[in-house]
Design an enzyme around this catalytic site. Structure first.
Site, PDB file in Angstrom:
ATOM      1  N   ASP A 115       0.871  -1.069   0.061  1.00  0.00           N
ATOM      2  CA  ASP A 115      -0.109  -0.219   0.177  1.00  0.00           C
ATOM      3  C   ASP A 115       0.865   1.121   0.026  1.00  0.00           C
ATOM      4  O   ASP A 115       1.493   1.538   0.948  1.00  0.00           O
ATOM      5  CB  ASP A 115      -0.804   0.163   1.026  1.00  0.00           C
ATOM      6  CG  ASP A 115      -1.982   1.256   1.243  1.00  0.00           C
ATOM      7  OD1 ASP A 115      -2.005   1.981   0.336  1.00  0.00           O
ATOM      8  OD2 ASP A 115      -3.053   0.572   1.846  1.00  0.00           O
ATOM      9  N   ILE A 117       0.531   4.406  -0.345  1.00  0.00           N
ATOM     10  CA  ILE A 117       0.034   5.220   0.727  1.00  0.00           C
ATOM     11  C   ILE A 117      -1.098   4.743   1.312  1.00  0.00           C
ATOM     12  O   ILE A 117      -2.074   4.828   0.664  1.00  0.00           O
ATOM     13  CB  ILE A 117      -0.330   6.727   0.193  1.00  0.00           C
ATOM     14  CG1 ILE A 117       1.146   7.390  -0.338  1.00  0.00           C
ATOM     15  CG2 ILE A 117      -0.652   7.782   1.427  1.00  0.00           C
ATOM     16  CD1 ILE A 117       1.976   8.444   0.370  1.00  0.00           C
ATOM     17  N   ASP A 118      -1.066   4.387   2.615  1.00  0.00           N
ATOM     18  CA  ASP A 118      -2.397   3.953   3.387  1.00  0.00           C
ATOM     19  C   ASP A 118      -2.679   5.051   4.187  1.00  0.00           C
ATOM     20  O   ASP A 118      -2.024   5.718   4.896  1.00  0.00           O
ATOM     21  CB  ASP A 118      -1.949   2.563   4.087  1.00  0.00           C
ATOM     22  CG  ASP A 118      -3.089   2.260   5.063  1.00  0.00           C
ATOM     23  OD1 ASP A 118      -4.230   2.081   4.249  1.00  0.00           O
ATOM     24  OD2 ASP A 118      -3.074   1.982   6.098  1.00  0.00           O
ATOM     25  N   THR A 120      -4.598   7.701   2.563  1.00  0.00           N
ATOM     26  CA  THR A 120      -4.745   8.777   1.482  1.00  0.00           C
ATOM     27  C   THR A 120      -5.576   9.804   2.009  1.00  0.00           C
ATOM     28  O   THR A 120      -5.052  10.985   1.982  1.00  0.00           O
ATOM     29  CB  THR A 120      -5.053   8.499   0.125  1.00  0.00           C
ATOM     30  OG1 THR A 120      -4.319   7.221  -0.138  1.00  0.00           O
ATOM     31  CG2 THR A 120      -4.844   9.414  -0.750  1.00  0.00           C
TER      32      THR A 120
HETATM   33  N1  LIG Z   1     -15.833   2.406   2.574  1.00  0.00           N
HETATM   34  C1  LIG Z   1     -15.081   2.131   3.229  1.00  0.00           C
HETATM   35  N2  LIG Z   1     -14.993   1.343   4.179  1.00  0.00           N
HETATM   36  C2  LIG Z   1     -13.773   0.840   4.645  1.00  0.00           C
HETATM   37  N3  LIG Z   1     -12.561   1.156   4.390  1.00  0.00           N
HETATM   38  C3  LIG Z   1     -12.615   1.711   3.257  1.00  0.00           C
HETATM   39  C4  LIG Z   1     -13.820   2.368   2.742  1.00  0.00           C
HETATM   40  N4  LIG Z   1     -13.284   3.192   1.495  1.00  0.00           N
HETATM   41  C5  LIG Z   1     -11.935   3.205   1.551  1.00  0.00           C
HETATM   42  N5  LIG Z   1     -11.352   2.294   2.451  1.00  0.00           N
HETATM   43  C6  LIG Z   1     -10.006   1.792   3.075  1.00  0.00           C
HETATM   44  O1  LIG Z   1      -9.473   2.226   4.107  1.00  0.00           O
HETATM   45  C7  LIG Z   1      -8.307   2.714   4.047  1.00  0.00           C
HETATM   46  C8  LIG Z   1      -7.761   3.666   5.025  1.00  0.00           C
HETATM   47  O2  LIG Z   1      -8.902   3.335   6.028  1.00  0.00           O
HETATM   48  P1  LIG Z   1      -8.014   3.510   7.648  1.00  0.00           P
HETATM   49  O3  LIG Z   1      -9.142   2.941   8.576  1.00  0.00           O
HETATM   50  O4  LIG Z   1      -6.944   2.892   7.658  1.00  0.00           O
HETATM   51  O5  LIG Z   1      -7.849   5.098   7.870  1.00  0.00           O
HETATM   52  S1  LIG Z   1      -8.868   6.150   7.968  1.00  0.00           S
HETATM   53  O6  LIG Z   1      -8.962   6.509   9.284  1.00  0.00           O
HETATM   54  O7  LIG Z   1     -10.421   5.418   7.858  1.00  0.00           O
HETATM   55  O8  LIG Z   1      -8.809   7.054   7.208  1.00  0.00           O
HETATM   56  C9  LIG Z   1      -8.065   3.113   2.552  1.00  0.00           C
HETATM   57  O9  LIG Z   1      -6.701   3.022   2.255  1.00  0.00           O
HETATM   58  P2  LIG Z   1      -5.945   3.850   1.220  1.00  0.00           P
HETATM   59  O10 LIG Z   1      -7.020   3.759  -0.107  1.00  0.00           O
HETATM   60  O11 LIG Z   1      -4.741   3.241   1.185  1.00  0.00           O
HETATM   61  O12 LIG Z   1      -5.951   4.989   1.867  1.00  0.00           O
HETATM   62  C10 LIG Z   1      -8.993   2.143   1.928  1.00  0.00           C
HETATM   63  O13 LIG Z   1      -8.451   1.310   1.231  1.00  0.00           O
HETATM   64 MG   LIG Z   2      -4.957   1.476   2.442  1.00  0.00          MG
HETATM   65 MG   LIG Z   3      -6.525   3.948  -1.803  1.00  0.00          MG
HETATM   66 MG   LIG Z   4      -3.453   3.677  -0.440  1.00  0.00          MG
END
Ligand SMILES: Nc1ncnc2c1ncn2[C@@H]1O[C@H](COP(=O)(O)OS(=O)(=O)O)[C@@H](OP(=O)(O)O)[C@H]1O
Ligand SMILES: [Mg+2]
Ligand SMILES: [Mg+2]
Ligand SMILES: [Mg+2]
Length: 333
Positions: A115, A117-118, A120
């Site tokens: 990932d 950037i986790d 984002t």
């Molecule tokens: N609808 C929905 N429900 C659950 N999760 C989702 C959803 N949409 C996106 N994502 C994924 O959540 C990743 C980041 O979530 P986190 O819980 O780690 O952080 S956050 O506090 O919610 O931003 C985020 O990772 P990144 O895309 O790498 O940022 C997504 O993969």
């Molecule tokens: Mg992620």
């Molecule tokens: Mg993403």
């Molecule tokens: Mg990501």
């Protein structure tokens, strides 16, 4: 690092929206290029396979020339500043480096899981994010690294108080059977970490998503109440939550996405091994281990729970009671 520089200077044109409506930035793409390039050069044994979040499809469309140019400049500038590799990438090389992450993963062989950037949304907001890399071997996570450039080095209790004088940035790592470690981003010697030893849920605190849409807060609120948790939730973006849990900053991390959302392996592979090697446990709502062997998506029952061994049985019990009540409340009698 490159993401830190981008985060400080981010402008609207650096941020795009993907088909699933989630954001992606030049730093997500740039990070995926840099990590895949370096892995490809450094990992010479056997064939190379990587499962990564981003792909080049949107960057190959008309109108994407400018953002592709920006990514190419960023990557080349980062490589030049670092100086370890004497290479200059063309736009085509950037696109193909991104696409080395197209592997389907699965139960056999070795696959890197990235990932770039986790979190984002947190990254764009100026909040927490992580660069998360793991290695799958025969369907099992055997290695994990979590780079968290914005996380206080010693504890998230210093998240809001900037007066603490705590360093910023933490790099977590874990290898199967070898424990978990943390070090600062400027390369301090790694130190072993372990999850907290709290066994009374009343003294436990929990981490959850910063984004309300990523985890059902009415549900986790009712679980917290059943457990007798007193402290308010600590909300942090990204897998930095797993890192913070692994060093004992809090006692529980749980995540209950809305129905129909499918979790991807890159959102949990690195974080989960950091927690398990720090002595913790990571389960789905039924108490099963997470299964990383089913391809790009995580095969699991509703919800993910990470905590220590003492607390897991009572957390699972409360979660299962809350699920039962929720079903009863929503089913017509
Ligand atoms: N609808 C929905 N429900 C659950 N999760 C989702 C959803 N949409 C996106 N994502 C994924 O959540 C990743 C980041 O979530 P986190 O819980 O780690 O952080 S956050 O506090 O919610 O931003 C985020 O990772 P990144 O895309 O790498 O940022 C997504 O993969
Ligand atoms: Mg992620
Ligand atoms: Mg993403
Ligand atoms: Mg990501």
């Amino acid at each position: 690092s490159m993401p830190e520089t981008v985060q400080q200077e981010i402008v609207q044109s650096d941020i795009q929206s993907k088909a699933d409506k989630t954001p992606v930035t030049v730093a997500d793409y740039g990070s995926q290029v840099l990590v895949s390039l370096v892995l490809n050069m450094e990992v010479t044994s056997g064939s190379f396979s990587m499962v990564a979040e981003e792909d080049s499809e949107d960057l190959r469309k008309d109108g994407a020339e400018e953002i592709l140019e920006r990514i190419t400049d960023l990557v080349n500038k980062t490589l030049a500043e670092d100086g370890s590799y004497n290479i200059l990438l063309s736009k085509e090389a950037i696109l193909s480096a991104i696409d080395t992450g197209k592997s389907e993963g699965g139960p056999s062989g070795r696959h890197w899981v990235l990932d770039p950037i986790d979190g984002t949304k947190g990254f764009v907001r100026g909040g927490q994010y992580a660069i998360a890399l793991a290695l799958l071997d025969e369907g099992r996570v055997v290695l994990g690294v979590l780079g968290c450039p914005n996380l206080p080095f010693t504890s998230v209790s210093n998240l809001s108080g900037s007066s603490s004088g705590d360093q910023t940035g933490a790099l977590f790592s874990a290898a199967i059977g070898c424990g978990a470690e943390v070090q600062s981003l400027d390369g301090s010697p790694p130190q072993k970490i372990s999850v907290c030893t709290i066994d009374n849920p009343a003294n436990a605190s929990f981490f959850e998503s910063y984004e309300g849409a990523h985890s059902m807060r009415d549900f986790t609120g009712s679980v917290a109440e059943k457990l007798g948790v007193q402290a308010p939730p600590v909300r942090i973006d990204s897998q930095a939550k797993y890192g913070a849990l692994a060093r004992g900053d809090g006692a529980i991390y749980w995540r209950f996405p809305h129905e129909g959302y499918r979790e991807t392996i890159w959102d949990h592979a690195a974080g989960s091994i950091v927690v398990t090697e720090a002595g913790g446990v990571v389960k789905d709502a039924s108490g099963n281990d997470l299964d990383f062997s089913k391809g790009r998506y995580l095969d699991r029952d509703t919800g993910i729970i990470a905590t220590n061994k003492q607390l897991m049985p009572s957390v699972l019990k409360s979660v299962q009671e809350a699920i039962k009540e929720k079903k009863q409340a929503s089913s017509p009698l």
